[in-house]
Design a protein around this motif. Sequence first.
Motif, PDB file in Angstrom:
ATOM      1  N   GLN A   2      -6.701 -19.407   9.159  1.00 41.18           N
ATOM      2  CA  GLN A   2      -6.565 -17.969   8.512  1.00 41.18           C
ATOM      3  C   GLN A   2      -5.282 -17.254   9.348  1.00 41.18           C
ATOM      4  OE1 GLN A   2      -9.556 -14.948   8.947  1.00 41.18           O
ATOM      5  NE2 GLN A   2      -8.651 -13.689   7.836  1.00 41.18           N
ATOM      6  N   ILE A   3      -4.400 -16.684   8.523  1.00 38.57           N
ATOM      7  CA  ILE A   3      -3.193 -16.276   9.200  1.00 38.57           C
ATOM      8  C   ILE A   3      -3.452 -14.881   9.729  1.00 38.57           C
ATOM      9  CG2 ILE A   3      -0.540 -15.678   8.851  1.00 38.57           C
ATOM     10  CD1 ILE A   3      -1.483 -18.802   8.553  1.00 38.57           C
ATOM     11  N   LYS A   4      -3.584 -14.701  11.034  1.00 40.29           N
ATOM     12  CA  LYS A   4      -3.666 -13.184  11.698  1.00 40.29           C
ATOM     13  C   LYS A   4      -2.468 -12.920  12.482  1.00 40.29           C
ATOM     14  CE  LYS A   4      -8.744 -13.666  12.123  1.00 40.29           C
ATOM     15  NZ  LYS A   4      -9.627 -14.278  13.140  1.00 40.29           N
ATOM     16  N   ASN A   5      -1.721 -13.763  12.771  1.00 42.41           N
ATOM     17  CA  ASN A   5      -0.470 -13.517  13.613  1.00 42.41           C
ATOM     18  C   ASN A   5       0.717 -14.275  13.138  1.00 42.41           C
ATOM     19  OD1 ASN A   5      -1.921 -12.039  16.026  1.00 42.41           O
ATOM     20  ND2 ASN A   5      -3.133 -13.877  15.727  1.00 42.41           N
ATOM     21  N   ARG A 177      13.198 -13.400  -6.656  1.00 46.04           N
ATOM     22  CA  ARG A 177      12.471 -14.469  -6.670  1.00 46.04           C
ATOM     23  C   ARG A 177      12.077 -14.727  -5.300  1.00 46.04           C
ATOM     24  NH1 ARG A 177      17.638 -15.405  -5.595  1.00 46.04           N
ATOM     25  NH2 ARG A 177      18.549 -17.390  -5.923  1.00 46.04           N
ATOM     26  N   VAL A 178      10.971 -15.309  -4.845  1.00 42.06           N
ATOM     27  CA  VAL A 178      10.723 -15.747  -3.489  1.00 42.06           C
ATOM     28  C   VAL A 178      10.554 -17.272  -3.756  1.00 42.06           C
ATOM     29  CG1 VAL A 178       9.037 -15.704  -1.733  1.00 42.06           C
ATOM     30  CG2 VAL A 178       9.595 -13.870  -2.658  1.00 42.06           C
ATOM     31  N   LYS A 194      -0.734 -20.569   1.790  1.00 46.14           N
ATOM     32  CA  LYS A 194      -0.916 -19.552   2.597  1.00 46.14           C
ATOM     33  C   LYS A 194       0.170 -18.530   2.894  1.00 46.14           C
ATOM     34  CE  LYS A 194      -4.662 -20.553   4.507  1.00 46.14           C
ATOM     35  NZ  LYS A 194      -5.820 -19.749   4.173  1.00 46.14           N
ATOM     36  N   LEU A 195       1.629 -19.037   2.555  1.00 42.77           N
ATOM     37  CA  LEU A 195       2.592 -18.116   2.797  1.00 42.77           C
ATOM     38  C   LEU A 195       2.857 -17.420   1.106  1.00 42.77           C
ATOM     39  CD1 LEU A 195       5.027 -17.188   4.345  1.00 42.77           C
ATOM     40  CD2 LEU A 195       6.515 -19.492   3.114  1.00 42.77           C
ATOM     41  N   VAL A 196       2.206 -18.173   0.018  1.00 42.50           N
ATOM     42  CA  VAL A 196       2.222 -17.329  -1.188  1.00 42.50           C
ATOM     43  C   VAL A 196       1.392 -16.213  -1.036  1.00 42.50           C
ATOM     44  CG1 VAL A 196       1.371 -17.620  -3.740  1.00 42.50           C
ATOM     45  CG2 VAL A 196       2.794 -19.399  -2.766  1.00 42.50           C
ATOM     46  N   GLU A 197       0.273 -16.382  -0.438  1.00 37.68           N
ATOM     47  CA  GLU A 197      -0.798 -15.419  -0.187  1.00 37.68           C
ATOM     48  C   GLU A 197      -0.208 -14.120   0.391  1.00 37.68           C
ATOM     49  OE1 GLU A 197      -4.042 -16.820   1.739  1.00 37.68           O
ATOM     50  OE2 GLU A 197      -4.867 -17.939   0.174  1.00 37.68           O
ATOM     51  N   ILE A 198       0.511 -14.422   1.445  1.00 41.04           N
ATOM     52  CA  ILE A 198       1.209 -13.262   2.074  1.00 41.04           C
ATOM     53  C   ILE A 198       2.295 -12.533   1.089  1.00 41.04           C
ATOM     54  CG2 ILE A 198       2.994 -12.893   3.986  1.00 41.04           C
ATOM     55  CD1 ILE A 198       1.658 -14.802   5.638  1.00 41.04           C
ATOM     56  N   ILE A 203       4.907  -8.861  -4.274  1.00 42.14           N
ATOM     57  CA  ILE A 203       5.546  -9.757  -5.017  1.00 42.14           C
ATOM     58  C   ILE A 203       4.761 -10.174  -6.276  1.00 42.14           C
ATOM     59  CG2 ILE A 203       7.225 -11.629  -5.331  1.00 42.14           C
ATOM     60  CD1 ILE A 203       8.542  -9.633  -3.684  1.00 42.14           C
ATOM     61  N   PRO A 204       5.134 -10.067  -7.311  1.00 42.57           N
ATOM     62  CA  PRO A 204       4.167 -10.754  -8.499  1.00 42.57           C
ATOM     63  C   PRO A 204       4.323 -12.069  -8.480  1.00 42.57           C
ATOM     64  CG  PRO A 204       5.800  -9.067  -9.336  1.00 42.57           C
ATOM     65  CD  PRO A 204       6.115  -8.937  -7.886  1.00 42.57           C
ATOM     66  N   LYS A 205       3.060 -12.834  -8.782  1.00 40.10           N
ATOM     67  CA  LYS A 205       2.888 -14.163  -8.511  1.00 40.10           C
ATOM     68  C   LYS A 205       4.019 -15.138  -9.216  1.00 40.10           C
ATOM     69  CE  LYS A 205      -0.811 -15.718  -6.224  1.00 40.10           C
ATOM     70  NZ  LYS A 205      -2.167 -14.919  -6.376  1.00 40.10           N
ATOM     71  N   GLU A 206       4.606 -14.325 -10.625  1.00 36.47           N
ATOM     72  CA  GLU A 206       5.377 -15.230 -11.355  1.00 36.47           C
ATOM     73  C   GLU A 206       6.643 -15.312 -10.584  1.00 36.47           C
ATOM     74  OE1 GLU A 206       3.951 -12.452 -12.188  1.00 36.47           O
ATOM     75  OE2 GLU A 206       5.227 -10.772 -13.058  1.00 36.47           O
ATOM     76  N   LYS A 207       6.929 -14.426  -9.729  1.00 39.01           N
ATOM     77  CA  LYS A 207       8.264 -14.645  -8.952  1.00 39.01           C
ATOM     78  C   LYS A 207       8.414 -15.376  -7.632  1.00 39.01           C
ATOM     79  CE  LYS A 207      10.439 -10.106 -10.846  1.00 39.01           C
ATOM     80  NZ  LYS A 207      10.597  -8.953 -10.432  1.00 39.01           N
ATOM     81  N   ILE A 208       6.951 -15.906  -7.441  1.00 36.58           N
ATOM     82  CA  ILE A 208       6.929 -16.562  -6.374  1.00 36.58           C
ATOM     83  C   ILE A 208       7.038 -18.331  -6.825  1.00 36.58           C
ATOM     84  CG2 ILE A 208       5.673 -17.394  -4.023  1.00 36.58           C
ATOM     85  CD1 ILE A 208       4.356 -14.644  -4.377  1.00 36.58           C
TER      86      ILE A 208
END
Length: 452
Positions: A2-5, A177-178, A194-198, A203-208
């Motif tokens: 889990q990304i906490k830091n 876009r990301v 994990k990075l998409v979740e951040i 950012i809307p999903k379709e732009k990632i």
Amino acid sequence: MQIKNICCIGAGYVGGPTMAVIALKCPQIKVTVVDANKEKIKSWNGPLKSLPVYEPGLMEVVKEARGRNLFFSEDIAGNIENSEMIFMAVNTPTKKEGDGAGMAADLSFVESCAKDIAKFSRSDKIVIEKSTLPVRTAEKIKEILKENSKNIHFEILSNPEFLAEGTAINDLFKSNRVLIGGDDTKTGKKAIKKLVEIYSNWIPKEKILTTNVWSSELAKLASNAMLAQRISSINSLSALCQKTGANIGELSIAIGSDQRIGPHFLQPSVGFGGSCFQKDILNLVYLCKNYGLNEVAEYWHQVIKINNHQRDRFARKIIKHFDENLKGKKIAILGWAFKERTNDSRESSSIYICKKLLKNGAELFIHDPNLSFEKVIEDIDQHRFSNDELVKDVNPLDFNKISEYNLEGIVLMNNEHLYLNFDWKKLDLDNILFFDGRNGLKDHEIPNHICL
Ligand code: UDX
Ligand code: UDX
């Protein structure tokens, strides 16, 4: 995991604002930015008015997140150890010596960053390339991480930054876009997720967009090269306009009105500057040559050559209007940063053009609302044209008192709001040649208005 830091190495133009926005949008994650430059960290922790990066909106974001879940720290080791995800946002300048000097990217900072990550990590990490890098750098980073650590799994992602200075915060809030590149393996896909979740926090999903690592690395170089290519295209046509009597402003509108072409990045100028365009194109040229693609390399190199030609052409135009002799001529330079709304002067065309004017004897009075005169002198020193004789002809200009300098020339270098909205009629411009390096004042009634 889990990304906490999150830890980001590099508190510069990219690392600082990017992490500030991630912290703002992800209050559940502790984001710490570290940097080898302790003074810089001190400034990031200091008064909001003197943060090391000037970006509209940045102060507000830092104000809200700093001390809550956004931290700036000198402790590189501790923060690497405590983070599950590490961004590398150190600079990657053009190499000054050795193989590929003057073209290839100098990866020594990235490599030392990777060594630090390997040295201080005690658990698995996701390592993210934020810096702009040549294609296949991830492979090299992987090797360094492996060679310098034991029993730790590092997953490398590429997540290039497309923000433009001056609009960085808005670009981060509303990215077109990301881009996230990762390995097509089980662990690679997990890391991408994990990075998409951040980013999905705002950012809307379709732009990632997710791609393989090499596409993502190359996309950054290619995007910058294509943007710069449009500027060189329009600038090359400005030279033809000057010869034929066509008007480059009208041409730019006419071309850009074709929806297939679009209006962006077709503003003629004194030449593009900034830390990215030239460096990234040279990097691309070097890569192409390296793979034996000489024609492709030459195609992209031409974008830089036209940019240098444009700077040269503009300086020549000024010199020519003063009958080839600027000796003792008092000329105001408006804009030192590479564009408006930034305090960044890296690769600014002003530096190159002023060098030529000074060599021809001009006495310059330089103004930029976003950076200090000390910075101007520092740039002049760095570009080695500060032999005593030239530097004595460089002076600061108090814009409020511009009418008191007995100027014979004014040169507009960037489209700063202050210059575009100034009531130029207040000045007695009849005896002043006004060189407009952006065609920014075309709607003002300025006598002796000399455009690109
Ligand atoms: C970024 C990218 O990283 C670069 O690849 C891209 O092409 C342009 O944008 P930028 O943020 O503009 O670079 O660079 P800069 O403002 O110079 O910031 C880099 C920071 O990294 C500096 O504060 C520097 O002190 C720090 N640094 C550098 C380290 O902390 N460690 C190092 O080993 C090297
Ligand atoms: C650029 C890219 O836009 C960004 O996506 C990438 O992440 C980093 O590089 P930046 O260098 O901050 O951003 O500024 P940009 O707005 O692209 O301008 C670059 C240079 O081109 C400036 O000197 C600007 O004045 C010039 N320019 C831009 C023109 O001369 N004409 C134009 O039409 C647009």
